[in-house]
Scaffold this motif. Structure first.
Motif, mmCIF file in Angstrom:
data_model
loop_
_atom_site.group_PDB
_atom_site.id
_atom_site.type_symbol
_atom_site.label_atom_id
_atom_site.label_comp_id
_atom_site.label_asym_id
_atom_site.label_seq_id
_atom_site.Cartn_x
_atom_site.Cartn_y
_atom_site.Cartn_z
ATOM 1 N N LYS A 35 0.826 -1.194 0.000
ATOM 2 C CA LYS A 35 0.000 0.000 0.000
ATOM 3 C C LYS A 35 0.865 1.250 0.000
ATOM 4 N N THR A 36 0.252 2.363 -0.327
ATOM 5 C CA THR A 36 0.932 3.643 -0.305
ATOM 6 C C THR A 36 0.603 4.343 0.992
ATOM 7 N N PRO A 37 1.596 4.913 1.690
ATOM 8 C CA PRO A 37 1.306 5.639 2.922
ATOM 9 C C PRO A 37 0.259 6.713 2.673
ATOM 10 N N THR A 38 -0.673 6.841 3.593
ATOM 11 C CA THR A 38 -1.750 7.805 3.437
ATOM 12 C C THR A 38 -1.611 8.911 4.445
ATOM 13 N N ALA A 39 -2.327 10.006 4.199
ATOM 14 C CA ALA A 39 -2.278 11.130 5.115
ATOM 15 C C ALA A 39 -2.833 10.714 6.466
ATOM 16 N N ALA A 40 -2.301 11.319 7.512
ATOM 17 C CA ALA A 40 -2.695 10.937 8.849
ATOM 18 C C ALA A 40 -4.147 11.281 9.109
ATOM 19 N N THR A 41 -4.850 10.381 9.822
ATOM 20 C CA THR A 41 -6.228 10.604 10.230
ATOM 21 C C THR A 41 -6.358 10.291 11.703
ATOM 22 N N PRO A 42 -7.183 11.045 12.441
ATOM 23 C CA PRO A 42 -7.259 10.863 13.892
ATOM 24 C C PRO A 42 -7.849 9.510 14.263
ATOM 25 N N SER A 79 6.910 17.600 12.024
ATOM 26 C CA SER A 79 8.336 17.914 12.109
ATOM 27 C C SER A 79 9.116 16.655 12.464
ATOM 28 N N ARG A 80 10.421 16.709 12.261
ATOM 29 C CA ARG A 80 11.262 15.551 12.586
ATOM 30 C C ARG A 80 11.306 15.325 14.099
ATOM 31 N N ASP A 118 -0.615 20.279 19.947
ATOM 32 C CA ASP A 118 0.570 19.493 19.599
ATOM 33 C C ASP A 118 0.368 18.020 19.946
ATOM 34 N N LEU A 119 -0.258 17.766 21.091
ATOM 35 C CA LEU A 119 -0.523 16.383 21.477
ATOM 36 C C LEU A 119 -1.451 15.702 20.488
ATOM 37 N N ALA A 120 -2.420 16.444 19.992
ATOM 38 C CA ALA A 120 -3.348 15.880 18.999
ATOM 39 C C ALA A 120 -2.611 15.529 17.716
ATOM 40 N N LYS A 121 -1.648 16.371 17.328
ATOM 41 C CA LYS A 121 -0.880 16.104 16.109
ATOM 42 C C LYS A 121 0.012 14.886 16.283
ATOM 43 N N ILE A 122 0.606 14.741 17.478
ATOM 44 C CA ILE A 122 1.427 13.565 17.771
ATOM 45 C C ILE A 122 0.568 12.311 17.704
ATOM 46 N N GLU A 123 -0.610 12.381 18.327
ATOM 47 C CA GLU A 123 -1.510 11.222 18.340
ATOM 48 C C GLU A 123 -1.950 10.837 16.930
ATOM 49 N N GLN A 124 -2.264 11.843 16.130
ATOM 50 C CA GLN A 124 -2.704 11.603 14.755
ATOM 51 C C GLN A 124 -1.602 10.912 13.951
ATOM 52 N N ALA A 125 -0.384 11.417 14.069
ATOM 53 C CA ALA A 125 0.742 10.840 13.323
ATOM 54 C C ALA A 125 1.066 9.442 13.828
ATOM 55 N N TYR A 126 1.005 9.270 15.142
ATOM 56 C CA TYR A 126 1.272 7.956 15.736
ATOM 57 C C TYR A 126 0.287 6.911 15.219
ATOM 58 N N GLN A 127 -0.999 7.236 15.229
ATOM 59 C CA GLN A 127 -2.019 6.285 14.786
ATOM 60 C C GLN A 127 -1.827 5.936 13.315
ATOM 61 N N GLN A 128 -1.477 6.925 12.489
ATOM 62 C CA GLN A 128 -1.301 6.659 11.063
ATOM 63 C C GLN A 128 -0.086 5.782 10.793
ATOM 64 N N ALA A 172 13.412 12.189 7.176
ATOM 65 C CA ALA A 172 12.965 13.319 6.357
ATOM 66 C C ALA A 172 11.744 12.979 5.495
ATOM 67 N N PRO A 173 11.794 11.933 4.662
ATOM 68 C CA PRO A 173 10.613 11.625 3.846
ATOM 69 C C PRO A 173 9.410 11.182 4.669
ATOM 70 N N LEU A 174 9.640 10.478 5.775
ATOM 71 C CA LEU A 174 8.528 10.012 6.600
ATOM 72 C C LEU A 174 7.840 11.194 7.283
ATOM 73 N N ALA A 175 8.617 12.157 7.719
ATOM 74 C CA ALA A 175 8.029 13.354 8.330
ATOM 75 C C ALA A 175 7.171 14.106 7.316
ATOM 76 N N ARG A 176 7.602 14.120 6.051
ATOM 77 C CA ARG A 176 6.806 14.780 5.011
ATOM 78 C C ARG A 176 5.495 14.033 4.773
ATOM 79 N N VAL A 177 5.559 12.716 4.717
ATOM 80 C CA VAL A 177 4.349 11.913 4.502
ATOM 81 C C VAL A 177 3.328 12.166 5.613
#
Length: 250
Positions: A6-13, A71-72, A33-43, A62-67
Motif C-alpha cells: 500500500k501507499t502511505p496515506t495522510a494521517a487521520t485521527p 516535524s522531525r 501538539d498532542l493531537a498532532k502527535i496522536e494523529q501521526a502515531y495512529q497513522q 525526512a521523507p517520513l516526516a513529510r508523509v
C-alpha cells in the motif's frame, strides 16, 4: 511479504492509546501538539501493521516526516512510542526500522493467541446477536466464492473480516485490544502459511465449524473450534518453513 504494498496515506485521527509512555502523556505540550502527535502515531502504526512498511525496512526521518506532515522532532516522539510498543527498533545515530519477528517469536505469539481466540469464541457464542450471527454466515459465503475464484487478496481480506466479526460479537474491549497487539508479529507468517497447498480450504472449514458453534450458542464447542483453528495455523506455519528449507534453489 509485501505483495500488494500500500501507499502511505495522510494521517487521520484515531482514539488515544492509554498505553503511551508517560513521557509522551506528561510532556507539557499544548493540546494541539498532542493531537498532532496522536494523529501521526495512529497513522504510522496503522501503516506498519498493514504492511506499508516491510519488516526491517528503515524508516528514514525526512521523507517520513513529510508523509505524515509533521516535524522531525515530532516524528521522533512518535517513533519512541512505537518502540515502546514493540513495532519499531531505534538505533543510535541511524534512526529506526520496522521490527522483524523470528519464527520462534511467531510460534510464541500463536500460543498466546490460541488462548485469547478460544476465550473470544466462547464469549461470542454467549453474546452474539442474531445480526452478528448472520454476518458471520455472510462472510463465509463470500469467502467460499473468493476461494472458488482463486482470489487470494479477497480471501485474505475476508479472513481478517471473519476474525474481526467474532471479536466484535464477543463484546470484550480488553480481549479485542490484546488480540490487536498480537496481529503485527504474525503478518509475514500468516501470508506464508495461507500459501501452503490446501490450507485455504482447511481454514474455511475451520471457520465453518466455529460459526456453527457460535450460531448454536454453544460456548464449549466454540472454544474447542477456535483452539483447534489456531493449532492448525501453527502446524501449517511449521510445514511452510519445512517446505521452504527443502525447496530446490533453482
Amino acid at each position: 511479504m509485501n505483495a500488494g504494498r500500500k501507499t502511505p496515506t495522510a494521517a487521520t485521527p484515531r482514539p488515544a492509546d492509554s498505553a503511551a509512555p508517560s513521557a509522551v502523556r506528561s510532556s507539557g505540550a499544548a493540546p494541539r501538539d498532542l493531537a498532532k502527535i496522536e494523529q501521526a502515531y495512529q497513522q504510522l502504526k496503522r501503516d506498519i501493521m498493514d504492511g506499508v512498511y516491510s519488516a526491517n525496512e528503515r524508516l528514514v526521518e525526512a521523507p517520513l516526516a513529510r508523509v505524515l506532515n509533521i516535524s522531525r522532532n515530532t516524528l521522533r516522539t512518535v517513533m519512541a512510542r512505537l518502540e515502546y510498543e514493540g513495532l519499531v527498533v531505534l538505533e543510535p545515530n541511524r534512526g529506526g526500522r520496522v521490527r522483524s519477528f523470528s519464527l520462534e517469536e511467531a510460534h510464541d505469539v500463536l500460543r498466546v493467541r490460541e488462548a485469547m481466540e478460544s476465550l473470544v469464541a466462547r464469549l461470542a457464542a454467549e453474546r452474539a446477536t442474531d445480526e452478528q450471527r448472520a454476518g458471520l454466515r455472510s462472510v463465509l459465503e463470500a469467502t467460499e466464492q473468493a476461494l472458488k475464484d482463486d482470489d487470494i487478496m479477497r480471501y485474505t481480506a475476508l479472513n481478517r473480516e471473519f476474525h474481526a466479526r467474532v471479536i466484535e460479537a464477543a463484546r470484550s474491549p480488553k480481549a479485542a485490544s490484546v488480540l490487536e497487539s498480537l496481529h503485527f508479529p504474525l503478518v509475514k507468517y500468516q501470508f506464508q502459511a495461507v500459501m501452503v497447498p490446501g490450507r485455504k480450504a482447511d481454514s474455511l472449514a475451520e471457520h465453518h465449524d466455529l460459526t456453527s458453534a457460535i450460531v448454536a450458542g454453544d460456548p464449549e464447542a466454540a472454544e474447542r473450534s477456535a483452539r483447534l483453528h489456531i493449532q492448525q495455523v501453527r502446524a501449517t506455519l511449521a510445514r511452510s518453513e519445512e517446505l521452504t528449507r527443502t525447496k530446490p534453489a533453482w
